[in-house]
Design a protein around this motif. Sequence first.
Motif, PDB file in Angstrom:
ATOM      1  N   GLN A   1       0.825  -1.327   0.037  1.00 59.40           N
ATOM      2  CA  GLN A   1      -0.051  -0.065   0.053  1.00 59.40           C
ATOM      3  C   GLN A   1       0.647   1.193  -0.044  1.00 59.40           C
ATOM      4  O   GLN A   1       0.511   2.134  -0.405  1.00 59.40           O
ATOM      5  CB  GLN A   1      -0.839   0.174   1.136  1.00 59.40           C
ATOM      6  CG  GLN A   1      -1.952  -1.108   1.413  1.00 59.40           C
ATOM      7  CD  GLN A   1      -2.895  -1.121   2.357  1.00 59.40           C
ATOM      8  OE1 GLN A   1      -2.328  -0.966   3.622  1.00 59.40           O
ATOM      9  NE2 GLN A   1      -4.207  -1.506   2.143  1.00 59.40           N
ATOM     10  N   GLN A   2       1.977   1.344   0.633  1.00 60.29           N
ATOM     11  CA  GLN A   2       2.888   2.240   0.856  1.00 60.29           C
ATOM     12  C   GLN A   2       3.635   2.408  -0.576  1.00 60.29           C
ATOM     13  O   GLN A   2       3.632   3.591  -1.096  1.00 60.29           O
ATOM     14  CB  GLN A   2       3.989   2.195   1.864  1.00 60.29           C
ATOM     15  CG  GLN A   2       5.007   3.325   2.133  1.00 60.29           C
ATOM     16  CD  GLN A   2       5.965   3.153   3.055  1.00 60.29           C
ATOM     17  OE1 GLN A   2       5.785   2.108   3.871  1.00 60.29           O
ATOM     18  NE2 GLN A   2       6.599   4.134   3.488  1.00 60.29           N
TER      19      GLN A   2
ATOM     20  N   SER B   1       1.300   4.115  -2.970  1.00 59.29           N
ATOM     21  CA  SER B   1       0.354   5.128  -2.604  1.00 59.29           C
ATOM     22  C   SER B   1       0.270   6.258  -3.320  1.00 59.29           C
ATOM     23  O   SER B   1      -0.746   7.268  -3.436  1.00 59.29           O
ATOM     24  CB  SER B   1       0.835   5.366  -1.158  1.00 59.29           C
ATOM     25  OG  SER B   1       1.999   5.831  -1.367  1.00 59.29           O
TER      26      SER B   1
END
Length: 262
Positions: free
Chosen positions: A165-166, A169
């Motif tokens: 997710q990072q 992002s």
Amino acid sequence: MFMLNVFQGCDASVLLDDTPNFSGEKTAGPNLNSLRGFEVIDNIKADLEYACPQTVSCADILSIAARDSVVLSGGLGWQVQMGRKDSLTASKTAANNNIPGPNSNIATLVTNFQNLGLSLQDMVTLSGAHTIGKARCATFSSRLNNNNAGVSNSEMNLDFLQSLQQLCSANNNTTLANLDDMTPSTFDNHYYVNLLSGKGLLVSDQVLATGDDDNTREIVQNYVDDPSVFLEDFKNSMLKMGSLPPPTGTNGEIRVNCRVIN
């Protein structure tokens, strides 16, 4: 690359650039911004054409390069069957229809492989090619948002989920992640170890361990327990896949330039 050039037969159709007469396979959904290294094949072909013109096909070059990439990354080698001809056309539509997508479930994966004469065992084994390589954020975005029908986030390693997710992002779908988070440059069984740990990158990876088919999970477990079994099975499945014929009635040639027909 080598996993994706066989769904029209081992005929190097994937190397053809688009022309006014057809849209090739490079821009098909599963291949777009994913396949790379075409310039490496171009350089090999140029050297071979200089040494022995129109003797070695682009299809054979791909097959040898696939074998050598596995060996150089730590896998077993095999005797590549030679004598393939290069296709005279390519089909974006066929590639879109026949190459399993990253969100495929077990049933779709099995069907796609069986349509080629490859078994469920071959499918799980050849999926192990994802022990090396990368994938774009766009191909596993459903894993990040829990928006797929095959695998839920409850089956995903939380630390792995958060790292992805990072990574993704910035809403840049072209950002790349390693298909094997543990040993991304080594051809080994850690792809399967990842699956049992909830760290399969693509839905079509993770379903092999947490989908609705006990047979695929058993094969995954066997490969985790004995890496040598995976390496031997992969060699045998590559030999089987490498012998797939092109479509009935298809003529071929030995291209001078792998990107265009003669």
